[in-house]
Motif scaffolding. Structure first.
Motif, PDB file in Angstrom:
ATOM      1  N   CYS A  39       0.839  -1.212   0.000  1.00  0.00           N
ATOM      2  CA  CYS A  39       0.000   0.000   0.000  1.00  0.00           C
ATOM      3  C   CYS A  39       0.867   1.253   0.000  1.00  0.00           C
ATOM      4  O   CYS A  39       0.583   2.227  -0.706  1.00  0.00           O
ATOM      5  CB  CYS A  39      -0.924   0.006   1.216  1.00  0.00           C
ATOM      6  SG  CYS A  39      -2.371  -1.038   1.035  1.00  0.00           S
ATOM      7  N   TRP A  42       2.399   1.673  -3.552  1.00  0.00           N
ATOM      8  CA  TRP A  42       1.458   2.177  -4.556  1.00  0.00           C
ATOM      9  C   TRP A  42       1.102   3.635  -4.307  1.00  0.00           C
ATOM     10  O   TRP A  42       0.919   4.398  -5.262  1.00  0.00           O
ATOM     11  CB  TRP A  42       0.209   1.300  -4.574  1.00  0.00           C
ATOM     12  CG  TRP A  42       0.432  -0.016  -5.264  1.00  0.00           C
ATOM     13  CD1 TRP A  42       0.420  -1.256  -4.702  1.00  0.00           C
ATOM     14  CD2 TRP A  42       0.731  -0.209  -6.647  1.00  0.00           C
ATOM     15  NE1 TRP A  42       0.701  -2.216  -5.641  1.00  0.00           N
ATOM     16  CE2 TRP A  42       0.895  -1.603  -6.856  1.00  0.00           C
ATOM     17  CE3 TRP A  42       0.888   0.640  -7.735  1.00  0.00           C
ATOM     18  CZ2 TRP A  42       1.194  -2.153  -8.090  1.00  0.00           C
ATOM     19  CZ3 TRP A  42       1.191   0.096  -8.977  1.00  0.00           C
ATOM     20  CH2 TRP A  42       1.340  -1.278  -9.150  1.00  0.00           C
ATOM     21  N   ALA A  43       1.010   4.040  -3.056  1.00  0.00           N
ATOM     22  CA  ALA A  43       0.757   5.457  -2.756  1.00  0.00           C
ATOM     23  C   ALA A  43       1.915   6.319  -3.246  1.00  0.00           C
ATOM     24  O   ALA A  43       1.711   7.384  -3.841  1.00  0.00           O
ATOM     25  CB  ALA A  43       0.538   5.647  -1.252  1.00  0.00           C
ATOM     26  N   LEU A 126      -2.805   5.754   3.301  1.00  0.00           N
ATOM     27  CA  LEU A 126      -1.994   4.750   2.599  1.00  0.00           C
ATOM     28  C   LEU A 126      -0.513   4.902   2.941  1.00  0.00           C
ATOM     29  O   LEU A 126       0.189   3.902   3.153  1.00  0.00           O
ATOM     30  CB  LEU A 126      -2.218   4.862   1.086  1.00  0.00           C
ATOM     31  CG  LEU A 126      -3.594   4.444   0.584  1.00  0.00           C
ATOM     32  CD1 LEU A 126      -3.735   4.717  -0.901  1.00  0.00           C
ATOM     33  CD2 LEU A 126      -3.861   2.975   0.879  1.00  0.00           C
ATOM     34  N   TYR A 129      -0.124   3.609   6.454  1.00  0.00           N
ATOM     35  CA  TYR A 129      -0.206   2.147   6.444  1.00  0.00           C
ATOM     36  C   TYR A 129       1.103   1.547   5.935  1.00  0.00           C
ATOM     37  O   TYR A 129       1.594   0.541   6.461  1.00  0.00           O
ATOM     38  CB  TYR A 129      -1.379   1.725   5.565  1.00  0.00           C
ATOM     39  CG  TYR A 129      -1.813   0.288   5.712  1.00  0.00           C
ATOM     40  CD1 TYR A 129      -1.786  -0.362   6.944  1.00  0.00           C
ATOM     41  CD2 TYR A 129      -2.280  -0.424   4.607  1.00  0.00           C
ATOM     42  CE1 TYR A 129      -2.209  -1.678   7.071  1.00  0.00           C
ATOM     43  CE2 TYR A 129      -2.696  -1.746   4.725  1.00  0.00           C
ATOM     44  CZ  TYR A 129      -2.659  -2.361   5.962  1.00  0.00           C
ATOM     45  OH  TYR A 129      -3.067  -3.676   6.086  1.00  0.00           O
ATOM     46  N   THR A 155      -0.332   2.568  12.453  1.00  0.00           N
ATOM     47  CA  THR A 155      -0.981   3.315  11.365  1.00  0.00           C
ATOM     48  C   THR A 155      -1.776   4.490  11.912  1.00  0.00           C
ATOM     49  O   THR A 155      -1.691   5.616  11.398  1.00  0.00           O
ATOM     50  CB  THR A 155      -1.910   2.388  10.561  1.00  0.00           C
ATOM     51  OG1 THR A 155      -1.166   1.290  10.037  1.00  0.00           O
ATOM     52  CG2 THR A 155      -2.556   3.140   9.406  1.00  0.00           C
TER      53      THR A 155
END
Length: 284
Positions: A39, A42-43, A126, A129, A155
């Motif tokens: 995550c 990808w962020a 994100l 996380y 988180t």
């Protein structure tokens, strides 16, 4: 060879084989940790892609300038560091993202500056996380116990600290911007007073146009022009174009770039007065 010796050799061989298999065995990263780190990747990739798109648009509209490179380089390098599970990189890219967002929102209209949009909240979550997952990954590598609950707590702490940093940066920028704007207005008033004390007004622009006066109220600077022309032949469209051309010559002054003050061009034709108002949006 006795049966005891044979059994001993078999036991030694079996033990060696088990040791070899154990040494070759690499435990897999727990799925909840792997999901969290992905995550974060990808962020970071999404933020890097958006940054690249804006850089390309900036180059297409304004031409290439070296000022585009530092921002893009920082984002790409931090994204790569996050992909390699660097704790420093995943933390720094979140901080860099928040600082950029807080500063950028200073240039947006009032009704947008005080709203936190969905994309900002989603990216903060994100990134947070991903930070929690990266920290958990390094703990897992050191054979330390880590659980889903610990991941969620980390988180939540990252999200809380992120919005604290965001709000603190935004408020600081707001205070500094107001201070700069106030100082700019004071300097402009001093400049106008000096010109008037030295009798620099009126200023003859040409045979038909004279700048008679300049003055300011709380939200507007007024440029008062006397037009010695036939008002029937000079339409409002021409006056607007003339005022816009005059405004673009001064719109780069600090008072217009640092504040939201407007410029009014008051054209006096005989007994008629026509007002045209511009703001820094007309500088484009």
């Amino acid at each position: 060879m006795s049966s005891n010796n044979r059994d001993m050799q078999i036991s030694i061989t079996t033990a060696d084989s088990m040791r070899i298999k154990e040494s070759d065995f690499t435990p897999q990263v727990p799925q909840y940790i792997s999901r969290a780190t992905k995550c974060g990747w990808w962020a970071s990739i999404f933020y890097s892609a958006i940054t690249t798109i804006f850089v390309i648009i900036g180059i297409m509209s304004k031409g290439f300038t070296w000022s585009f490179l530092p921002h893009e380089t920082i984002v790409v390098l931090l994204t790569y560091g996050g992909y390699k599970r660097s704790r420093a990189c995943v933390i720094l890219i979140l901080i860099y993202f928040l600082l950029n967002q807080a500063i950028m929102l200073q240039t947006l209209p009032f009704y947008n500056r005080y709203s936190i949009n969905i994309s900002l909240i989603a990216l903060v979550f994100l990134f947070s996380y991903g930070i929690a997952g990266t920290i958990a990954f390094h703990q897992w590598k050191k054979r330390k116990n880590t659980t889903v609950k610990q991941l969620r707590i980390t988180t939540a702490l990252c999200v809380l600290l992120s919005f604290s940093l965001y709000c603190g940066t935004f408020i600081t920028c707001e205070i500094l911007a107001k201070k700069v704007a106030q100082n700019t207005l004071i300097e402009f008033d001093k400049y106008i007073s000096k010109n008037k004390s030295e009798n620099r007004y009126p200023v003859k622009i040409n045979n038909d146009v004279t700048l008679r006066d300049v003055y300011r109220d709380d939200s507007t600077i007024t440029y008062e022009y006397v037009m010695n022309i036939n008002k029937e032949s000079f339409t409002r469209v021409k006056l607007y174009s003339y005022g816009l051309s005059a405004f673009k010559r001064v719109c780069s002054l600090p008072i217009f770039s640092a504040t939201d003050i407007k410029a009014e061009y008051l054209f006096i034709l005989d007994t008629e007065q026509i007002s045209m108002v511009y703001d820094k949006g007309d500088c484009r």
